[in-house]
Design a protein around this motif. Structure first.
Motif, mmCIF file in Angstrom:
data_model
loop_
_atom_site.group_PDB
_atom_site.id
_atom_site.type_symbol
_atom_site.label_atom_id
_atom_site.label_comp_id
_atom_site.label_asym_id
_atom_site.label_seq_id
_atom_site.Cartn_x
_atom_site.Cartn_y
_atom_site.Cartn_z
ATOM 1 N N PRO A 168 -17.005 -1.433 0.744
ATOM 2 C CA PRO A 168 -15.672 -1.989 0.970
ATOM 3 C C PRO A 168 -14.592 -0.918 0.913
ATOM 4 O O PRO A 168 -14.599 -0.061 0.030
ATOM 5 N N TYR A 169 -13.667 -0.994 1.845
ATOM 6 C CA TYR A 169 -12.549 -0.055 1.912
ATOM 7 C C TYR A 169 -11.267 -0.831 2.189
ATOM 8 O O TYR A 169 -11.297 -1.920 2.772
ATOM 9 N N LEU A 178 -2.343 -3.466 6.456
ATOM 10 C CA LEU A 178 -3.275 -3.321 5.345
ATOM 11 C C LEU A 178 -4.408 -4.333 5.478
ATOM 12 O O LEU A 178 -4.178 -5.545 5.526
ATOM 13 N N VAL A 179 -5.665 -3.847 5.548
ATOM 14 C CA VAL A 179 -6.828 -4.732 5.631
ATOM 15 C C VAL A 179 -7.896 -4.267 4.640
ATOM 16 O O VAL A 179 -8.049 -3.080 4.395
ATOM 17 N N TYR A 180 -8.615 -5.231 4.079
ATOM 18 C CA TYR A 180 -9.664 -4.948 3.094
ATOM 19 C C TYR A 180 -10.977 -5.478 3.647
ATOM 20 O O TYR A 180 -11.172 -6.701 3.741
ATOM 21 N N LYS A 181 -11.885 -4.580 4.046
ATOM 22 C CA LYS A 181 -13.122 -4.981 4.720
ATOM 23 C C LYS A 181 -14.259 -4.036 4.339
ATOM 24 O O LYS A 181 -14.037 -2.937 3.825
ATOM 25 N N ARG A 182 -15.465 -4.465 4.647
ATOM 26 C CA ARG A 182 -16.613 -3.554 4.633
ATOM 27 C C ARG A 182 -16.664 -2.842 5.972
ATOM 28 O O ARG A 182 -16.431 -3.452 7.022
ATOM 29 N N VAL A 183 -16.985 -1.543 5.941
ATOM 30 C CA VAL A 183 -16.886 -0.719 7.145
ATOM 31 C C VAL A 183 -18.266 -0.283 7.616
ATOM 32 O O VAL A 183 -19.098 0.155 6.807
ATOM 33 N N GLU A 212 -4.543 5.467 6.993
ATOM 34 C CA GLU A 212 -4.806 5.806 5.594
ATOM 35 C C GLU A 212 -6.066 5.068 5.181
ATOM 36 O O GLU A 212 -6.282 3.919 5.580
ATOM 37 N N LEU A 213 -6.904 5.718 4.353
ATOM 38 C CA LEU A 213 -8.201 5.147 3.998
ATOM 39 C C LEU A 213 -8.416 5.228 2.493
ATOM 40 O O LEU A 213 -8.277 6.302 1.899
ATOM 41 N N TRP A 214 -8.773 4.096 1.893
ATOM 42 C CA TRP A 214 -8.983 4.022 0.451
ATOM 43 C C TRP A 214 -10.323 3.346 0.165
ATOM 44 O O TRP A 214 -10.623 2.292 0.714
ATOM 45 N N LYS A 215 -11.107 3.950 -0.719
ATOM 46 C CA LYS A 215 -12.396 3.376 -1.129
ATOM 47 C C LYS A 215 -12.180 2.445 -2.316
ATOM 48 O O LYS A 215 -11.627 2.845 -3.337
ATOM 49 N N ALA A 216 -12.614 1.192 -2.190
ATOM 50 C CA ALA A 216 -12.476 0.231 -3.283
ATOM 51 C C ALA A 216 -13.469 0.570 -4.390
ATOM 52 O O ALA A 216 -14.662 0.759 -4.138
#
Length: 252
Positions: A168-169, A178-183, A212-216
């Motif tokens: 998930p990122y 802004l979106v929160y998904k599995r990539v 911009e990319l963020w690892k959950a």
């Protein structure tokens, strides 16, 4: 076409493993790894399952997809990340609440905007002092079982090739914000974004859409677990009774 031969060799080298190290992980002889990579032997299903799990992929992708050609280019995302530090030069963690998520798309590159966000310092071992973190509050049920309005702790990723498929990122994208998904990686420099909630359809975007990319890495939620329903409690009681009867029969 079966891409297993190329994928095993590519992923082993990507992880900087020797054939012996991979063999040890899979509990097979080193000579078998050489046979797999040369196409002289095919891993059995249990070995394929361990291999897919170890390489963070799936059996289908190992067999049917040329993974090397689908990896993103090793280049940084096109910008400098603004950070906030305290008087002791310790990096603080900004919080992006739901009400600020729309404005974040326009202000994420602005140091003054980021500095105006709520922020805090959390000295716990799970958060490295050499990494940069941000907390995003997410709303909606597309990522259930993560509850709506939860706060997702994220670590900054500066290069697309640092992504691990299926993880998930939180992405800042040009079109959707802004979106929160599995990539997942796709051909043609595209990313497949998938929700954990099966009611939501997956969709793909171009890698160039990612700003911009963020690892959950963790979640903070104020929604406490709900008690068992009467039906669930009844089923649980029945199962316990059955277990007790089985235990008595074994003694007899």
């Amino acid at each position: 076409m079966n891409y297993l031969v190329h994928n095993i060799k590519y992923l082993r080298r990507k992880h900087h493993w020797t054939q012996q190290q991979l063999a040890d992980e899979l509990a097979v002889k080193r000579a078998l790894i050489g046979s797999y990579e040369e196409g002289r032997a095919t891993p059995k299903i249990p070995v394929l399952q361990r291999l897919a799990a170890l390489l963070e992929s799936t059996i289908d992708r190992l067999l049917d997809t040329p993974l090397e050609t689908q990896q993103p280019q090793n280049k940084p995302l096109p910008r400098v990340l603004p950070i906030v530090v305290d008087q002791n030069n310790e990096e603080l963690i900004p919080i992006v609440p739901v009400k600020a998520s729309a404005g974040y798309l326009n202000g994420f590159a602005d140091p003054e905007y980021v500095e105006a966000l709520p922020r805090f310092y959390m000295p716990i071992p799970e958060l490295s002092r050499t990494a940069t973190y941000r907390v995003f509050q997410i709303r909606g049920d597309s990522m259930l079982p993560i509850a709506p309005d939860s706060y997702v702790f994220c670590e900054y990723i500066s290069e697309l090739n640092e992504m691990k498929e299926g993880q998930p990122y939180l992405l800042i994208t040009k079109e959707e914000g802004l979106v929160y998904k599995r990539v997942f990686f796709k051909a043609g420099n595209r990313l497949l974004l998938k929700s954990d909630n099966a009611a939501y359809e997956s969709y793909s975007i171009e890698m160039g859409q990612v700003l911009e990319l963020w690892k959950a890495i963790g979640v903070l939620s104020f929604e406490l677990p709900k008690p068992e329903t009467s039906e669930a409690a009844h089923i649980s009681a029945v199962l316990n009774e059955v277990k007790e009867e089985i235990r008595k029969l074994r003694k007899v």
